[in-house]
Scaffold this active site. Structure first.
Site, PDB file in Angstrom:
ATOM      1  N   LYS A  63       6.605   1.585  -4.550  1.00  0.00           N
ATOM      2  CA  LYS A  63       7.644   1.037  -5.669  1.00  0.00           C
ATOM      3  C   LYS A  63       8.634   2.228  -6.047  1.00  0.00           C
ATOM      4  CE  LYS A  63       5.984  -3.108  -7.128  1.00  0.00           C
ATOM      5  NZ  LYS A  63       6.751  -4.211  -7.264  1.00  0.00           N
ATOM      6  N   SER A 312       0.084   0.106   0.686  1.00  0.00           N
ATOM      7  CA  SER A 312       1.214  -0.023  -0.464  1.00  0.00           C
ATOM      8  C   SER A 312       1.057   0.833  -1.685  1.00  0.00           C
ATOM      9  CB  SER A 312       1.354  -1.342  -0.883  1.00  0.00           C
ATOM     10  OG  SER A 312       0.225  -1.853  -1.343  1.00  0.00           O
TER      11      SER A 312
END
Length: 412
Positions: A63, A312
């Site tokens: 992110k 992720s």
């Protein structure tokens, strides 16, 4: 899902040029994470598996790529005023970390139930954290209201071209390292990650397949793209992709470029997370393990193909991680609870222990229950938690107990 071959990546809200520009912005400030081959996972699944370790970013999440790209585009006045964001944790950390590095005040709204590790890490980066709202969508509404009243710029977690472009830099790195990938398998929450990856990958290699993965409990993008109405409910291990409403921009890109979306169960996510820790020695959160979960759920689909999986994020509560690993040990027959109804007299426990010891089982925990039971007063419930090598060893241990005329019920 039928692929839309009429839409070119150059005609979408985010282009390869945007992703390449983001790569220049991020250079030197965001880690170019390893993209490594996993021989053992490849052997297990029958596919050729390559792992992109975004869980090894400074904030343990991809992110921060999109967050930095968006923050870097703020005007001087916007930087002075500050920013506000809503996140279940990973976007919060990305915004907080890079906002602090750029001397931008940041306020983050997180929904109730956000893992403590994500909240504490966000605070540690210097952001003001406010818990509010039952869902991510509720927290986002509160963040927007707060931002409007205080003159703060709202940093969307996924539905923003600059955010999407930042996430797409992952695909540039993957394809630069391994040019002949057949498939990219990417977790989907709001869709920012897969949108950026799809734009970059399809621009560089139009024949590559891009597959999204969602948790069965939160099939929001799956429902939208496949015109389904599967329910969204419950607490998923993959809270990072538990998004009820995908973005408008991301939905457009996913519809145009993503070849398929698959759903994975909680059990497959847990199994994948456990394998990544035990085999790769790499901690991932539930969302980060979703790509491998998809391969484990449907190995025939991917057998013999070269796969790029994005890990992720790695922000998982340690207590939750412990529970996942213990449950996996139980599924594999390596940790079991045995129940015995025995006569309450000396020597009975010793007899059970002797058989278990001779069978090579390790005793982890022992519990007697004399009061809360329907057994006769001269009987006792004995529960023993044991470790065995595998299901075969467990079966032989139970067989040895029964051969010794010891009645046993196995919770396996």
């Amino acid at each position: 899902m039928t692929k839309n071959t009429k839409t070119s990546p150059t005609k979408l809200p985010v282009t390869l040029r945007d992703v390449e520009a983001a790569a220049v912005t991020l250079a030197g400030f965001v880690k170019r994470t390893n993209f490594d081959h996993s021989r053992t996972l490849s052997d297990i699944t029958g596919a050729d598996i390559w792992l992109k370790f975004e869980n090894l970013q400074f904030t343990a999440t991809f992110k921060e790529r999109g967050a930095l790209n968006r923050l870097s585009a703020l005007s001087a006045d916007q930087r002075r005023q500050g920013v506000v964001a809503a996140s279940a944790g990973n976007h919060a950390q990305g915004v907080a970390y890079h906002a602090a590095r750029l001397s931008i005040p940041a306020t983050i709204f997180v929904p109730a139930g956000t893992p403590t590790v994500k909240i504490e890490n966000t605070r540690r980066h210097g952001a003001t954290v406010i818990e509010g709202g039952a869902t991510l969508e509720d927290a986002a509404n509160l963040a927007k209201e707060h931002g409007a009243s205080c003159g703060l710029t709202y940093i969307h977690p996924y539905d923003d071209p600059l955010i999407i472009a930042g996430q797409g830099t992952i695909a540039l790195e993957m394809l630069a390292a391994v040019t002949d990938l057949d498939v990219l398998i990417v977790p989907i929450g709001g869709g920012g990650l897969i949108s950026g990856i799809a734009v970059a990958a399809k621009s560089l290699k139009p024949d590559i397949e891009v597959i999204g993965v969602q948790a069965t409990l939160y099939p929001s993008m799956y429902n939208l793209i496949k015109a389904q109405s599967l329910p969204m409910r419950g607490d998923t291990l993959a809270e990072g992709i538990a998004v009820k409403a995908p973005g408008a921009i991301t939905s457009e890109i996913v519809r145009a470029l993503v070849d398929d979306i698959v759903l994975v169960t909680e059990q497959h996510i847990e199994h994948a997370l456990s394998l990544l820790l035990t085999i790769e020695k790499s901690v991932t959160e539930g969302a980060g393990a979703a790509g491998l979960a998809a391969v484990l759920a449907d190995p025939d689909r991917f057998r013999g193909r070269k796969l790029g999986l994005v890990l992720s994020g790695g922000n998982i509560d340690t207590r939750l991680l412990s529970g996942v690993l213990t449950r996996q040990l139980a599924r594999e027959g390596r940790l079991s609870r045995l129940r015995f109804d025995i006569v309450d007299r000396p020597g009975q426990l010793a007899a059970v222990v002797a058989v278990l010891s001779n069978a090579g089982a390790n005793i982890v925990e022992v519990s007697h229950q004399r009061i809360f039971t329907d057994l006769p007063a001269k009987a006792v419930v004995l529960e023993v938690v044991i470790e065995t090598r595998d299901r075969s060893h467990l079966a032989s241990t139970i067989g040895a107990l029964r051969a010794a005329d010891i009645r046993v019920d196995a919770n396996t």
